[in-house]
Design a protein around this motif. Structure first.
Motif, PDB file in Angstrom:
ATOM      1  N   CYS A  91       0.844  -1.188   0.000  1.00 41.26           N
ATOM      2  CA  CYS A  91       0.000   0.000   0.000  1.00 41.26           C
ATOM      3  C   CYS A  91       0.883   1.243   0.000  1.00 41.26           C
ATOM      4  O   CYS A  91       1.799   1.356   0.818  1.00 41.26           O
ATOM      5  CB  CYS A  91      -0.900  -0.011   1.241  1.00 41.26           C
ATOM      6  SG  CYS A  91      -1.934   1.463   1.404  1.00 41.26           S
ATOM      7  N   PRO A  92       0.640   2.225  -0.862  1.00 41.26           N
ATOM      8  CA  PRO A  92       1.501   3.409  -0.956  1.00 41.26           C
ATOM      9  C   PRO A  92       1.127   4.531   0.012  1.00 41.26           C
ATOM     10  O   PRO A  92       1.853   5.508   0.128  1.00 41.26           O
ATOM     11  CB  PRO A  92       1.289   3.868  -2.395  1.00 41.26           C
ATOM     12  CG  PRO A  92      -0.132   3.503  -2.668  1.00 41.26           C
ATOM     13  CD  PRO A  92      -0.373   2.203  -1.928  1.00 41.26           C
ATOM     14  N   TRP A  93      -0.015   4.404   0.725  1.00 42.00           N
ATOM     15  CA  TRP A  93      -0.444   5.506   1.576  1.00 42.00           C
ATOM     16  C   TRP A  93       0.548   5.725   2.717  1.00 42.00           C
ATOM     17  O   TRP A  93       1.145   4.780   3.242  1.00 42.00           O
ATOM     18  CB  TRP A  93      -1.824   5.265   2.151  1.00 42.00           C
ATOM     19  CG  TRP A  93      -2.921   4.979   1.175  1.00 42.00           C
ATOM     20  CD1 TRP A  93      -4.005   4.203   1.386  1.00 42.00           C
ATOM     21  CD2 TRP A  93      -3.055   5.462  -0.177  1.00 42.00           C
ATOM     22  NE1 TRP A  93      -4.795   4.156   0.271  1.00 42.00           N
ATOM     23  CE2 TRP A  93      -4.242   4.916  -0.703  1.00 42.00           C
ATOM     24  CE3 TRP A  93      -2.271   6.286  -0.994  1.00 42.00           C
ATOM     25  CZ2 TRP A  93      -4.675   5.181  -1.995  1.00 42.00           C
ATOM     26  CZ3 TRP A  93      -2.690   6.537  -2.288  1.00 42.00           C
ATOM     27  CH2 TRP A  93      -3.872   6.005  -2.771  1.00 42.00           C
ATOM     28  N   ILE A  94       0.712   6.971   3.114  1.00 40.92           N
ATOM     29  CA  ILE A  94       1.665   7.327   4.164  1.00 40.92           C
ATOM     30  C   ILE A  94       1.011   7.106   5.526  1.00 40.92           C
ATOM     31  O   ILE A  94       0.003   7.731   5.860  1.00 40.92           O
ATOM     32  CB  ILE A  94       2.112   8.798   4.022  1.00 40.92           C
ATOM     33  CG1 ILE A  94       2.750   9.018   2.642  1.00 40.92           C
ATOM     34  CG2 ILE A  94       3.106   9.168   5.121  1.00 40.92           C
ATOM     35  CD1 ILE A  94       3.066  10.462   2.340  1.00 40.92           C
ATOM     36  N   TYR A  95       1.601   6.195   6.308  1.00 41.15           N
ATOM     37  CA  TYR A  95       1.042   5.843   7.608  1.00 41.15           C
ATOM     38  C   TYR A  95       1.464   6.873   8.666  1.00 41.15           C
ATOM     39  O   TYR A  95       2.498   7.537   8.506  1.00 41.15           O
ATOM     40  CB  TYR A  95       1.522   4.448   8.011  1.00 41.15           C
ATOM     41  CG  TYR A  95       0.786   3.834   9.177  1.00 41.15           C
ATOM     42  CD1 TYR A  95      -0.563   3.515   9.072  1.00 41.15           C
ATOM     43  CD2 TYR A  95       1.442   3.578  10.387  1.00 41.15           C
ATOM     44  CE1 TYR A  95      -1.248   2.951  10.143  1.00 41.15           C
ATOM     45  CE2 TYR A  95       0.767   3.013  11.459  1.00 41.15           C
ATOM     46  CZ  TYR A  95      -0.584   2.700  11.333  1.00 41.15           C
ATOM     47  OH  TYR A  95      -1.248   2.141  12.392  1.00 41.15           O
ATOM     48  N   TYR A 102      -7.351   0.220   1.650  1.00 39.21           N
ATOM     49  CA  TYR A 102      -6.088  -0.309   1.145  1.00 39.21           C
ATOM     50  C   TYR A 102      -5.755   0.300  -0.220  1.00 39.21           C
ATOM     51  O   TYR A 102      -6.585   0.330  -1.124  1.00 39.21           O
ATOM     52  CB  TYR A 102      -6.178  -1.831   1.037  1.00 39.21           C
ATOM     53  CG  TYR A 102      -4.893  -2.518   0.640  1.00 39.21           C
ATOM     54  CD1 TYR A 102      -3.794  -2.518   1.485  1.00 39.21           C
ATOM     55  CD2 TYR A 102      -4.784  -3.162  -0.583  1.00 39.21           C
ATOM     56  CE1 TYR A 102      -2.615  -3.156   1.137  1.00 39.21           C
ATOM     57  CE2 TYR A 102      -3.608  -3.809  -0.946  1.00 39.21           C
ATOM     58  CZ  TYR A 102      -2.529  -3.801  -0.089  1.00 39.21           C
ATOM     59  OH  TYR A 102      -1.359  -4.429  -0.446  1.00 39.21           O
ATOM     60  N   GLY A 103      -4.534   0.803  -0.355  1.00 37.75           N
ATOM     61  CA  GLY A 103      -4.147   1.491  -1.584  1.00 37.75           C
ATOM     62  C   GLY A 103      -3.436   0.635  -2.605  1.00 37.75           C
ATOM     63  O   GLY A 103      -3.079   1.114  -3.679  1.00 37.75           O
ATOM     64  N   GLY A 129      -2.414  10.256   2.580  1.00 34.34           N
ATOM     65  CA  GLY A 129      -2.228   9.776   3.944  1.00 34.34           C
ATOM     66  C   GLY A 129      -3.186   8.658   4.289  1.00 34.34           C
ATOM     67  O   GLY A 129      -4.337   8.636   3.832  1.00 34.34           O
ATOM     68  N   CYS A 130      -2.747   7.710   5.091  1.00 37.43           N
ATOM     69  CA  CYS A 130      -3.610   6.636   5.580  1.00 37.43           C
ATOM     70  C   CYS A 130      -4.589   7.218   6.596  1.00 37.43           C
ATOM     71  O   CYS A 130      -4.183   7.969   7.485  1.00 37.43           O
ATOM     72  CB  CYS A 130      -2.772   5.529   6.211  1.00 37.43           C
ATOM     73  SG  CYS A 130      -3.766   4.231   7.002  1.00 37.43           S
ATOM     74  N   PRO A 131      -5.882   6.872   6.540  1.00 41.13           N
ATOM     75  CA  PRO A 131      -6.866   7.475   7.442  1.00 41.13           C
ATOM     76  C   PRO A 131      -6.960   6.803   8.813  1.00 41.13           C
ATOM     77  O   PRO A 131      -7.773   7.214   9.635  1.00 41.13           O
ATOM     78  CB  PRO A 131      -8.186   7.298   6.672  1.00 41.13           C
ATOM     79  CG  PRO A 131      -7.977   6.051   5.881  1.00 41.13           C
ATOM     80  CD  PRO A 131      -6.521   6.069   5.471  1.00 41.13           C
TER      81      PRO A 131
END
Length: 244
Positions: A168-172, A233-234, A191-193
């Motif tokens: 997943c590429p989202w920023i945690y 999920y990205g 960004g990860c929610p």
């Protein structure tokens, strides 16, 4: 946990809320946020830890009509000094009319806002993304932009990022030891929610130490945090391995 569909189909749903993020950082400007309304007590709406002040504005044309992507229009007041109206005017004059800025629309219900019944759950309809194309009208009192869908861009292929099956590429979120709090990148800005209080290590193991909360970027890591809820999920778990 009440889902967005259940709330929408409820006989007495909580008030419908629209939130907007105008990300002009891609053209050198800042990020502007506002809401379609205020809280019942007149205060600013907060969602996922971010404040959205109310703004006098109008939108039209977000609905899809057949196979043609919509070209919404957004009209905002620039009559008053300071605050969002002044920033809109600065954007129009100093940054090519705002062309190329990204507009995200978040749609949810009041019960999912910060300070309400199901705060912190991040429950919302899929976010809309549009791109500022041009200024349609600019007067002393208001500005009107026309937006386009990313699908309208010439030579654009989707997805416009690398398709990875298992990552997943989202920023945690990141734990800031100095402030003793998590730092978040807004979900509308990759960004990860996730804002939950359950912590897991990079290997998917339960931990009680917030500083050790790291996402392994696998689909299984998303399931650990969201359970049976819809997953943000990205990655692209449906991709087949090997050559396409």
């Amino acid at each position: 946990m009440t889902t967005i569909v259940q709330e929408a189909q409820s006989p007495a749903p909580s008030p419908f809320i629209s939130l907007y993020i105008l990300d002009a950082s891609v053209i050198g400007g800042g990020i502007l946020r506002w809401a379609s309304s205020a809280e019942a007590d007149g205060g600013n709406i907060r969602y996922e830890g971010v404040e959205y002040p109310p703004l006098n504005f109008a939108v039209e044309g977000f609905a899809w009509d057949g196979d043609t992507p919509p070209r919404p229009k957004i009209t905002a007041s620039i009559a008053s000094d300071g605050g969002l109206p002044s920033r809109f005017l600065d954007l129009a004059i100093g940054f090519r009319g705002g062309q190329g800025a990204l507009l995200y629309r978040i749609r949810t219900f009041a019960r999912f806002l910060d300070g309400h019944e199901d705060a912190g759950t991040g429950i919302e309809f899929p976010r809309d993304l549009f791109i500022v194309d041009r200024i349609l009208a600019l007067t002393k009192s208001s500005i009107q932009w026309e937006l386009i869908s990313p699908l309208d861009l010439p030579h654009c292929s989707l997805p416009s990022r690398q398709a990875l099956r298992d990552s997943c590429p989202w920023i945690y979120r990141h734990w800031n030891a100095d402030s003793g709090q998590f730092e978040y990148v807004p979900a509308g800005s990759q960004g990860c929610p996730y804002t939950g209080e359950a912590y897991f290590t990079k290997n998917g193991e339960v931990t009680v130490v917030a500083a050790n909360d790291v996402c392994g970027r696998r689909l299984s890591d998303c399931v650990l945090r969201y359970g049976s809820e819809p997953l943000p999920y990205g990655g692209f778990p449906g991709l087949k391995r090997g050559n396409i």
